[in-house]
Design a protein around this motif. Structure first.
Motif, PDB file in Angstrom:
ATOM      1  N   VAL A  24       0.714  -1.249   0.024  1.00 49.00           N
ATOM      2  CA  VAL A  24      -0.026  -0.013  -0.139  1.00 49.00           C
ATOM      3  C   VAL A  24       0.676   1.328   0.000  1.00 49.00           C
ATOM      4  N   CYS A  28       0.831   4.040  -2.966  1.00 46.54           N
ATOM      5  CA  CYS A  28       0.585   5.348  -2.639  1.00 46.54           C
ATOM      6  C   CYS A  28       1.638   6.307  -3.138  1.00 46.54           C
ATOM      7  N   TRP A  44      -4.401   6.836  -8.851  1.00 44.52           N
ATOM      8  CA  TRP A  44      -4.511   6.318  -7.356  1.00 44.52           C
ATOM      9  C   TRP A  44      -4.405   4.860  -7.222  1.00 44.52           C
ATOM     10  N   ALA A  46      -3.811   2.658  -4.815  1.00 46.58           N
ATOM     11  CA  ALA A  46      -3.671   1.812  -3.721  1.00 46.58           C
ATOM     12  C   ALA A  46      -4.689   1.474  -3.284  1.00 46.58           C
ATOM     13  N   ASN A  47      -5.848   2.052  -3.529  1.00 41.04           N
ATOM     14  CA  ASN A  47      -7.249   1.369  -2.952  1.00 41.04           C
ATOM     15  C   ASN A  47      -7.758   0.313  -3.495  1.00 41.04           C
ATOM     16  N   ALA A  69      -2.524  -1.263   6.342  1.00 40.76           N
ATOM     17  CA  ALA A  69      -2.845  -0.451   5.183  1.00 40.76           C
ATOM     18  C   ALA A  69      -2.811   0.945   5.551  1.00 40.76           C
ATOM     19  N   GLY A  70      -3.669   1.223   6.724  1.00 42.63           N
ATOM     20  CA  GLY A  70      -3.756   2.630   7.295  1.00 42.63           C
ATOM     21  C   GLY A  70      -2.412   3.180   7.462  1.00 42.63           C
ATOM     22  N   TYR A  73      -0.935   4.052   4.096  1.00 47.86           N
ATOM     23  CA  TYR A  73      -1.455   5.098   3.584  1.00 47.86           C
ATOM     24  C   TYR A  73      -0.635   6.354   4.289  1.00 47.86           C
ATOM     25  N   ASP A  77       1.973   9.693   2.941  1.00 48.18           N
ATOM     26  CA  ASP A  77       1.611  11.125   2.666  1.00 48.18           C
ATOM     27  C   ASP A  77       2.500  12.008   3.510  1.00 48.18           C
ATOM     28  N   ASN A  91      -6.864   9.752   3.796  1.00 46.46           N
ATOM     29  CA  ASN A  91      -6.688   8.174   4.021  1.00 46.46           C
ATOM     30  C   ASN A  91      -7.693   7.580   4.848  1.00 46.46           C
ATOM     31  N   ASN A  94      -9.887   6.589   1.960  1.00 53.61           N
ATOM     32  CA  ASN A  94      -9.211   5.552   1.392  1.00 53.61           C
ATOM     33  C   ASN A  94      -9.800   4.434   1.918  1.00 53.61           C
ATOM     34  N   LEU A  95      -9.426   4.330   3.263  1.00 54.61           N
ATOM     35  CA  LEU A  95      -9.927   2.891   4.020  1.00 54.61           C
ATOM     36  C   LEU A  95     -11.170   2.642   3.793  1.00 54.61           C
TER      37      LEU A  95
END
Length: 474
Positions: A24, A28, A44, A46-47, A69-70, A73, A77, A91, A94-95
């Motif tokens: 991830v 990102c 993007w 990643a998602n 994953a969080g 993300y 950034d 983010n 995103n999650l």
């Protein structure tokens, strides 16, 4: 001397979750480097990557996976200079987006998720629409706070880019090949060709048509250039695996979007309407070939099931009589010419009629299934096992000496005798088999499978006449 390799040790959960977080994080960074200055990314991945992995590997979908994953993300950034507040807000959206898509897809059966049903593309579109809407609604409020733009522009741009990414990337992840996948069916156009060169031509022709379409639309240009590649993508979807077709769609659609947008569009609120139209158009461009690829995969799976049902006994799963003769005859002929030869066994379950009379046909069926599993275990991988009818089976043993064939037959007989079989009728049922065995060396080099089966059948009757539960060599 051959050495047996030890089975691979499963990866620890901590290592798997760490790997997910790093994937991830890397995805990102790809998206961050595709950002126009001061706004969201033009691409993007990643998602969509996270959603595809969570759906493809259900055991991965645990709270630590979302935490990893969080962290991936937010770390990406912060590493590239984003503010804490913006990183956490965007983010979290995103999650939520990936989680919404996972909730739509997680209860579907494996064939649907592996894009092997005609409805697979529709379910994927539903998940992509849901995930894109949830993410856009959760993140659009950041527009006036961090980007000095209307929230409606961010809603439009977020929704369209997420929809496009999900429809392009998730199919590639879900359809990626793995070791237990069935062998692909050869397309009819390829199978019908007689030479290697023509066969190769039909394999490369679909992807070649994509390259030709790219050249044509570069020369012609104009508003219709988005559709120039559609025939080639559809041809690829009919000719290649779902994974290959999805991968080609990903490459072609991203290249198309880049070609249309270069020098014309900037992925910022100033061009929100045009960007939305372009991304939705690219999404629909990918949807058609994906639906065709899913339908083609469903057809191929149906053909495999029909072929398996035609060649195998529906109760025990071993070869049917006709399939055994068709596969065994050339096998015997090939080993007849060699030095080892081949052996044929005829097997009969002793006193099987009594089992049916005393316990019912259901118990008899369960007994046959259990005995078949034991026989398949006792035989070698290269041996053929088939059901000739009723309680009679036959086996073809290529490349064995008479002594080796007799040892295999005895091993099989003893394994059946010692195994208690569950038939659903109280205590386990014990059974024995009588075996007639013949080796091709005893019948000369001209004996085919039919002759060997006849000789083995004669030996089988002798085994039954001499008291059953024994091996008699013809």
């Amino acid at each position: 001397m051959f050495r047996t390799l030890a089975p691979a040790r499963p990866l620890s959960p901590a290592l798997v979750w760490s790997g997910l977080g790093l994937l991830v994080f890397g995805a990102c960074l790809v998206g961050i480097f595709a950002r126009p200055i001061g706004f969201l990314s033009a691409f993007w991945p990643a998602n969509a990557l996270l959603l595809g992995l969570l759906v493809r590997y259900p055991t991965l979908a645990r709270p630590p996976a979302w935490i990893a994953a969080g962290l991936g993300y937010v770390a990406a950034d912060l590493l590239t200079g984003s503010q804490w507040g913006m990183a956490l807000w965007l983010n979290a959206a995103n999650l939520l987006s990936a989680t919404a898509g996972w909730l739509v897809l997680r209860r579907l059966d494996e064939n649907t998720l592996r894009l092997r049903r005609t409805v697979s593309a529709l379910y994927l579109l539903l998940a992509a629409l849901t995930a894109s809407a949830v993410g856009a609604l959760a993140g659009c409020g950041a527009a006036p706070v961090y980007f000095n733009a209307p929230w409606s522009d961010l809603l439009s741009l977020w929704f369209s880019t997420e929809l496009m990414n999900y429809m392009l990337i998730v199919p590639v992840v879900l359809a990626a090949p793995r070791a237990d996948d069935p062998a692909p069916l050869v397309p009819a156009a390829t199978a019908a060709q007689g030479t290697t060169w023509t066969s190769m031509f039909w394999r490369v022709a679909p992807v070649s048509s994509l390259l030709l379409a790219e050249g044509v639309r570069t020369v012609i240009g104009g508003p219709g250039m988005l559709a120039f590649v559609v025939p080639g993508l559809l041809w690829c979807a009919l000719s290649y695996s779902t994974f290959t077709a999805s991968l080609l769609s990903l490459v072609v659609c991203l290249w198309t979007m880049a070609g249309v947008a270069t020098g014309v569009l900037n992925f910022t609120p100033a061009h929100a309407g045009d960007v939305f139209s372009l991304r939705v158009g690219v999404t629909l461009l990918a949807l058609g070939p994906l639906a065709v690829a899913c339908a083609s995969a469903a057809r191929a799976q149906a053909l495999r099931r029909m072929d398996h049902a035609k060649r195998h006994d529906d109760l025990t799963g071993v070869l049917a009589r006709r399939a055994l003769l068709k596969q065994g005859d050339p096998l015997v002929a090939r080993h007849q010419r060699g030095c080892a030869g081949a052996a044929v066994m005829m097997l009969d379950v002793d006193h099987f009629k009594q089992v049916n009379d005393q316990n019912g046909h259901s118990a008899g069926d369960q007994l046959l299934i259990g005995i078949t599993k034991i026989m398949a275990t006792a035989l070698r991988p290269e041996d053929l096992l088939g059901r000739m009818g009723g309680q009679e089976f036959a086996a073809v043993l290529p490349g064995v000496s008479p002594a080796e064939a007799h040892a295999i037959a005895e091993r099989l007989r003893i394994a059946v005798e010692q195994e208690p079989f569950a038939t659903g009728q109280g205590s386990p049922q014990h059974a024995t088999v009588s075996i007639g065995l013949v080796h091709s060396a005893t019948l000369g080099g001209d004996a085919d499978l039919e002759v060997l089966l006849l000789a083995a059948d004669t030996a089988l009757y002798r085994a039954k006449a001499e008291g059953r539960n024994r091996v008699v060599v013809g």
